[in-house]
Write a protein that holds these residues in place. Structure first.
Motif, PDB file in Angstrom:
ATOM      1  N   ARG A  55       0.866  -1.180   0.000  1.00 19.05           N
ATOM      2  CA  ARG A  55       0.000   0.000   0.000  1.00 19.05           C
ATOM      3  C   ARG A  55       0.907   1.235   0.000  1.00 19.05           C
ATOM      4  N   SER A  56       1.035   1.854  -1.150  1.00 17.84           N
ATOM      5  CA  SER A  56       1.996   2.949  -1.266  1.00 17.84           C
ATOM      6  C   SER A  56       1.576   4.179  -0.468  1.00 17.84           C
ATOM      7  N   CYS A  57       0.305   4.266  -0.078  1.00 14.01           N
ATOM      8  CA  CYS A  57      -0.126   5.458   0.667  1.00 14.01           C
ATOM      9  C   CYS A  57       0.368   5.436   2.106  1.00 14.01           C
ATOM     10  N   VAL A  58       0.731   4.245   2.598  1.00 15.55           N
ATOM     11  CA  VAL A  58       1.243   4.153   3.968  1.00 15.55           C
ATOM     12  C   VAL A  58       2.669   3.597   3.993  1.00 15.55           C
ATOM     13  N   THR A  59       3.338   3.615   2.839  1.00 20.31           N
ATOM     14  CA  THR A  59       4.728   3.168   2.758  1.00 20.31           C
ATOM     15  C   THR A  59       5.616   4.399   2.634  1.00 20.31           C
ATOM     16  N   PRO A  60       6.446   4.693   3.629  1.00 21.86           N
ATOM     17  CA  PRO A  60       7.331   5.847   3.489  1.00 21.86           C
ATOM     18  C   PRO A  60       8.321   5.579   2.352  1.00 21.86           C
ATOM     19  N   VAL A  61       8.617   6.597   1.576  1.00 20.77           N
ATOM     20  CA  VAL A  61       9.461   6.387   0.399  1.00 20.77           C
ATOM     21  C   VAL A  61      10.826   5.811   0.784  1.00 20.77           C
ATOM     22  N   ALA A  62      11.303   6.175   1.947  1.00 23.01           N
ATOM     23  CA  ALA A  62      12.613   5.657   2.376  1.00 23.01           C
ATOM     24  C   ALA A  62      12.619   4.135   2.445  1.00 23.01           C
ATOM     25  N   ALA A  63      11.465   3.551   2.769  1.00 23.20           N
ATOM     26  CA  ALA A  63      11.391   2.087   2.877  1.00 23.20           C
ATOM     27  C   ALA A  63      11.515   1.426   1.514  1.00 23.20           C
ATOM     28  N   ALA A  64      11.301   2.198   0.446  1.00 19.38           N
ATOM     29  CA  ALA A  64      11.364   1.619  -0.903  1.00 19.38           C
ATOM     30  C   ALA A  64      12.654   2.021  -1.625  1.00 19.38           C
ATOM     31  N   ALA A  65      13.491   2.811  -0.967  1.00 17.04           N
ATOM     32  CA  ALA A  65      14.710   3.282  -1.627  1.00 17.04           C
ATOM     33  C   ALA A  65      15.587   2.092  -1.976  1.00 17.04           C
ATOM     34  N   GLY A  66      16.148   2.128  -3.187  1.00 23.39           N
ATOM     35  CA  GLY A  66      17.053   1.060  -3.595  1.00 23.39           C
ATOM     36  C   GLY A  66      16.365  -0.235  -3.959  1.00 23.39           C
ATOM     37  N   ARG A  67      15.040  -0.286  -3.824  1.00 22.50           N
ATOM     38  CA  ARG A  67      14.314  -1.521  -4.174  1.00 22.50           C
ATOM     39  C   ARG A  67      13.601  -1.343  -5.505  1.00 22.50           C
ATOM     40  N   ARG A  68      13.210  -2.486  -6.091  1.00 20.14           N
ATOM     41  CA  ARG A  68      12.521  -2.411  -7.384  1.00 20.14           C
ATOM     42  C   ARG A  68      11.050  -2.089  -7.168  1.00 20.14           C
ATOM     43  N   ILE A  69      10.673  -0.922  -7.637  1.00 19.42           N
ATOM     44  CA  ILE A  69       9.274  -0.498  -7.529  1.00 19.42           C
ATOM     45  C   ILE A  69       8.627  -0.662  -8.891  1.00 19.42           C
ATOM     46  N   THR A  70       7.477  -1.329  -8.921  1.00 19.91           N
ATOM     47  CA  THR A  70       6.732  -1.468 -10.181  1.00 19.91           C
ATOM     48  C   THR A  70       5.343  -0.891 -10.000  1.00 19.91           C
ATOM     49  N   THR A  71       4.959  -0.028 -10.924  1.00 23.32           N
ATOM     50  CA  THR A  71       3.605   0.536 -10.916  1.00 23.32           C
ATOM     51  C   THR A  71       2.833  -0.042 -12.100  1.00 23.32           C
ATOM     52  N   ILE A  72       1.561   0.277 -12.176  1.00 18.37           N
ATOM     53  CA  ILE A  72       0.718  -0.208 -13.275  1.00 18.37           C
ATOM     54  C   ILE A  72       1.318   0.193 -14.623  1.00 18.37           C
ATOM     55  N   GLU A  73       1.951   1.352 -14.649  1.00 16.64           N
ATOM     56  CA  GLU A  73       2.546   1.815 -15.900  1.00 16.64           C
ATOM     57  C   GLU A  73       3.702   0.921 -16.334  1.00 16.64           C
ATOM     58  N   GLY A  74       4.281   0.209 -15.366  1.00 16.81           N
ATOM     59  CA  GLY A  74       5.433  -0.621 -15.674  1.00 16.81           C
ATOM     60  C   GLY A  74       5.091  -2.080 -15.910  1.00 16.81           C
ATOM     61  N   LEU A  75       3.812  -2.405 -15.830  1.00 14.57           N
ATOM     62  CA  LEU A  75       3.411  -3.800 -15.987  1.00 14.57           C
ATOM     63  C   LEU A  75       3.670  -4.269 -17.424  1.00 14.57           C
ATOM     64  N   SER A  76       3.441  -3.368 -18.363  1.00 15.63           N
ATOM     65  CA  SER A  76       3.770  -3.648 -19.755  1.00 15.63           C
ATOM     66  C   SER A  76       3.853  -2.314 -20.470  1.00 15.63           C
ATOM     67  N   ALA A  77       4.447  -2.322 -21.656  1.00 15.48           N
ATOM     68  CA  ALA A  77       4.558  -1.079 -22.417  1.00 15.48           C
ATOM     69  C   ALA A  77       3.295  -0.814 -23.228  1.00 15.48           C
ATOM     70  N   ASP A  78       2.470  -1.860 -23.381  1.00 14.62           N
ATOM     71  CA  ASP A  78       1.421  -1.777 -24.401  1.00 14.62           C
ATOM     72  C   ASP A  78       0.182  -2.592 -24.030  1.00 14.62           C
ATOM     73  N   ARG A  79      -0.121  -2.694 -22.739  1.00 14.84           N
ATOM     74  CA  ARG A  79      -1.319  -3.424 -22.284  1.00 14.84           C
ATOM     75  C   ARG A  79      -1.253  -4.908 -22.670  1.00 14.84           C
ATOM     76  N   SER A  80      -0.065  -5.435 -22.742  1.00 13.60           N
ATOM     77  CA  SER A  80       0.073  -6.813 -23.191  1.00 13.60           C
ATOM     78  C   SER A  80       0.206  -7.801 -22.045  1.00 13.60           C
ATOM     79  N   HIS A  81       0.289  -7.335 -20.823  1.00  8.84           N
ATOM     80  CA  HIS A  81       0.357  -8.262 -19.695  1.00  8.84           C
ATOM     81  C   HIS A  81      -0.910  -9.113 -19.707  1.00  8.84           C
ATOM     82  N   PRO A  82      -0.798 -10.412 -19.427  1.00 11.84           N
ATOM     83  CA  PRO A  82      -1.993 -11.279 -19.476  1.00 11.84           C
ATOM     84  C   PRO A  82      -3.164 -10.745 -18.652  1.00 11.84           C
TER      85      PRO A  82
END
Lengths: 158, 723
Positions: A55-82
């Motif tokens: 839940r990104s609304c209650v995750t301080p950004v520092a807790a995600a620093a250096g880790r791989r963050i994926t958002t809906i925009e990164g799921l695919s480049a072209d709506r091709s994710h199954p």
């Protein structure tokens, strides 16, 4: 602070306790993750950190620093994710506000359980609220994406 | 929305008697029907670009109900537009776009959009098509009758072809046909088809732009605190200097009488700064208001003699009841309910020197534009209003309160010229709603010798929606938005009376999906079940007998029974209940199949829905709306309740205002009656019967009569999904 978002390194200057949601939306213009309740109760803000749905609304950004963050925009480049394809086939979204969070929760589920049972889907998805009532289509779309046949004959003309 | 409510939904003294303006009634050469450099407007709804792309002006808000796709299908079919090259735009408010249901505004409420724009858009599409064909025929020197249109092309004798893009400018200068020929049903290529939604692709990749997502250079963000006590006011602000020095803070804005906002470069900065601001409220009289007090006042109003509105009065119900050996009486209660759209209220405004711009997820464009005009002192035409996608509406986003606030903030001297987005927190959204009104209903009836209801009275005690959410006055103490669904019942009951005892407390109330039907269908259908039981009759057979003279309703009920398997044994330990109503012109009947695996545990396995909604423009959209509306009703029946303590709403977020979750949601089976009648409204109707159908099934399962909601108050929790 350095973040890795959708495969790219980005640098942001924000207080460490800024919720990840606002960093994504306002510093990086990734508005797919949504403010719904700002208390971790609705799931509209769901993104992946190292593949786990958070839940990104209650995750301080520092807790995600250096880790791989994926958002809906990164799921695919072209709506091709199954899941995206299945969401379109089943015409899941109505208003659509909850759907990025839904899809990200479902993606985390499928990464862990490629062929989830209904009970698995319940457990993984019941934390994401939908006000428009798209739940049964979500379930059907997850099964489709998981490679099972969707057998949903929900309407006929008399 | 009932006919009466619609006719009365007028803004101030604006003319009700004006003729319906249709997009195609435009003189040639008028500004609207004009060739532009890159596109030509054939009428107010159809813009054809040189490259053949077509923009369809759909004057409705897309809040999930799929109306952009549905009405685009209607317009594109008559126009013979290539469906692969169209896009939808919500136009600026203008008289030509007003919702024919209300005459004076663009307003997406009451399940009126398909119902009321269907005919005008068919006409607009057909008129544009005829003009394009005429332009081609003229160019080729042939008769228009020897040409036809298909997929954004006109085809003529000898396979002459021309694209719409090349014809549009000429076509736009031709006379507008006053009675263009509409397609026959057999000619429809889009209408009636389960065409995919135009907005779905953007809604699965994060690119869909809601009010919360509008991106503008220099955008500032406002967070707001409103006095939690209804009717309370802002007394004082403390610590302003400290707050002004916090990162990113641009302004602190007092919003008399009851709110304060902080504006900053980022939303989180604004919210943090607002939390640090010391806000003192003057809570005033309403601080003594409580749900217990409201319930008490409701009970007293059951006996009230003054200011009682008579919504329906047929025969001599009081005499029948007085003379009866055994009158049956039951009281039902329903709570205030929140809309809880997943996208909280928000509005973005930029106030320029003599013009301004608004980006807002609104259901009421004319209302919003007018509100900003009033705040800024500019003429409405100087307010450019962009309707974004709505992350849910359900009636809440037709109000202008949050729009007024945003405009006031953006008008502050230090902020003018900058776009400012006001975003309500979930707590503010939950505590400052225009709630579905709470109610207490008293039903009385007496059965005739045939065992069917002979006389029937209903007293509705509830706040007034019209007085709270609209500029309307009540006529003869009746609020048709509260009584809709209680009057004009299809059941053949000869002696009937429906009364309304307005009972207001300063709690804002408004339009919540299915509005008056949401409470009335619950109480009426529950009471009907109690009467059926008193008569020793099955719920289905009882209603069927009462609908002997109403074939349309009876057909829906019979279809429901057949598809539910009513009368045949339900699977192990499952019990069934049913309920029905006619709302927004649609007859809908629903059956619920549930089990009570352990005391206090409830598992809803299945909802079956049968409906007659006239012509089905898109069967998948209709199916999806009936599914969604049914689950919306189930959520309220099981879980939802807004309570008032110390003059304020007690609930703050989804922890204490729980919504239906995925694991509790049954599949909804939808069955549609084939009909050639014009389309009726489907966005709301299926919400209304669910609560009564659940209570009916619970009675079958437990023998317990439920007369108030939500069910969790009676100790029912959803069972976890079992085998």
């Amino acid at each position: 602070m350095e973040l890795i978002v959708n495969g790219r390194k980005v640098s942001v200057e924000v207080p460490e306790d800024t919720p990840l949601l606002w960093v994504l939306r306002e510093e990086l213009s990734l508005t797919g993750a949504k403010p719904g309740c700002l208390a971790g109760l609705c799931g509209a803000c769901t993104v992946h950190v190292d593949g786990n749905a958070v839940r990104s609304c209650v995750t301080p950004v520092a807790a995600a620093a250096g880790r791989r963050i994926t958002t809906i925009e990164g799921l695919s480049a072209d709506r091709s994710h199954p899941l995206q394809r299945a969401w379109i086939v089943h015409q899941v979204p109505q208003c659509g506000y909850c759907q990025p969070g839904m899809i990200m929760s479902a993606a985390a589920l499928l990464a862990e359980k490629p062929r989830p049972s209904d009970a698995d889907i319940d457990a993984a998805m019941s934390g994401n609220l939908c006000r428009c009532g798209t739940y049964s289509r979500i379930r059907a779309a997850i099964h489709t994406a998981a490679g099972e046949t969707a057998t949903s004959a929900t309407s006929e003309s008399a | 929305m009932s006919e009466v409510s619609r006719r009365r939904f007028l803004l101030g003294s604006a003319a009700a008697g004006g003729a319906l303006t249709l997009g195609f009634v435009i003189a040639p050469g008028c500004a609207r029907s004009q060739a532009r450099a890159t596109a030509a407007d054939l009428n107010a709804f159809v813009r054809i670009h040189r490259d053949d792309a077509i923009t369809l002006m759909i004057p409705c808000s897309e809040m999930g109900q799929g109306i952009h796709t549905g009405l685009a299908q209607v317009l594109a079919d008559e126009l013979e537009a290539d469906w692969n090259n169209i896009k939808v735009e919500v136009p600026q408010p203008a008289e030509v776009y007003n919702n024919p249901a209300f005459h004076v505004m663009m307003l997406t409420v009451g399940s009126t959009s398909m119902r009321h724009y269907y005919a005008p858009l068919r006409t607009a599409g057909a008129a544009a098509r005829e003009m394009l064909v005429a332009a081609a025929a003229q160019r080729w020197g042939v008769r228009a009758a020897d040409c036809h249109a298909r997929d954004s092309q006109v085809i003529g004798p000898g396979d002459a072809r021309e694209r719409y893009g090349a014809l549009a400018a000429e076509a736009a200068s031709l006379p507008v046909p006053q009675t263009p020929a509409l397609k026959k049903r057999s000619q429809w290529r889009l209408i009636g088809q389960p065409v995919q939604r135009l907005d779905v692709p953007a809604k699965v990749d994060g690119s869909a732009v809601f009010g919360t997502d509008v991106s503008l250079p220099g955008l500032l963000h406002a967070a707001i605190a409103q006095c939690p006590v209804f009717g309370g006011t802002l007394q004082a602000l403390g610590g302003e200097e400290t707050v002004r020095a916090m990162p990113g803070v641009r302004a602190i804005v007092r919003l008399e009488p009851n709110a304060a906002a902080v504006v900053a470069d980022r939303y989180w900065q604004a919210q943090r700064a607002l939390d640090a601001l010391q806000v003192r409220w003057n809570e005033r009289a309403n601080v003594h208001l409580s749900s217990a007090g409201i319930a008490s006042a409701f009970r007293a109003a059951l006996e009230r003699k003054e200011e009682i509105g008579i919504a329906e009065d047929r025969g001599e119900p009081e005499r029948m009841l007085a003379g009866a050996a055994r009158a049956i009486t039951a009281d039902y209660e329903a709570p205030f309910l929140a809309h809880a759209t997943l996208e909280p209220l928000n509005c973005t405004v930029r106030v320029g020197r003599d013009e301004c711009e608004v980006w807002v997820p609104t259901q009421g464009q004319t209302i919003a534009q007018g509100a900003v005009a009033e705040v800024t002192g500019m003429a409405p035409e100087r307010v450019r209003l962009h309707t974004t996608l709505l992350g849910g509406g359900f009636g809440r986003k037709a109000q202008a309160d949050f729009v007024v606030q945003a405009a006031r903030i953006a008008s502050s001297p230090q902020l003018r010229g900058s776009p400012v987005r006001l975003l309500w927190s979930r707590v503010e959204d939950m505590q400052h709603d225009y709630y579905r009104p709470a109610a207490l209903h008293r039903h009385r009836a007496v059965l005739g010798e045939d065992g069917l209801p002979l006389a029937w009275t209903q007293r509705i005690v509830s706040p007034s929606i019209a007085l709270s959410a609209t500029p309307l006055e009540l006529e003869n103490h009746v609020d048709p938005m509260v009584t809709e669904g209680a009057t004009g019942l299809a059941y053949s009951i000869p002696h009937r009376r429906v009364e309304y005892a307005r009972s207001d407390f300063g709690v804002p109330v408004g339009f919540w999906r299915s509005v008056g039907w949401s409470v009335n269908t619950f109480t009426i259908e529950c009471f009907l079940d109690e009467l059926a039981a008193a008569a020793g009759r099955d719920s289905y057979e009882f209603r069927r007998a009462l609908l002997a003279d109403n074939p349309r309703h009876r057909a829906v009920l019979e279809l429901l029974a057949e598809r539910t398997g009513w009368g045949k044994p339900a699977p192990d330990s499952r019990h069934r209940g049913l309920a029905m109503c006619e709302a927004d012109g649609t007859v809908v009947a629903e059956a619920v199949e549930l089990s009570v695996p352990r005391s206090g545990e409830l598992h809803v396995h299945r909802i079956v829905c049968a409906a007659d909604c006239g012509t089905v423009v898109n069967p998948d959209r209709v199916r999806e709306q009936l599914e969604g509306a049914a689950l919306f009703g189930l959520s309220a029946a099981l879980h939802e309740e807004i309570t008032i303590e110390d003059g304020r709403v007690a609930q703050r977020n989804f922890r204490d205002y729980p919504l239906l979750r995925l694991h509790e949601a049954p599949a909804v089976e939808v069955h549609l009656i084939a009909s050639e009648a014009p389309p009726s409204g489907v966005g709301e109707a299926a919400t209304a019967p669910v609560a009564a159908a659940v209570c009916s099934a619970l009675y079958a399962a437990t023998g317990q009569r439920i007369r108030s909601l939500p069910l969790r108050k009676h100790g029912f929790a959803s069972a976890a999904r079992g085998a």
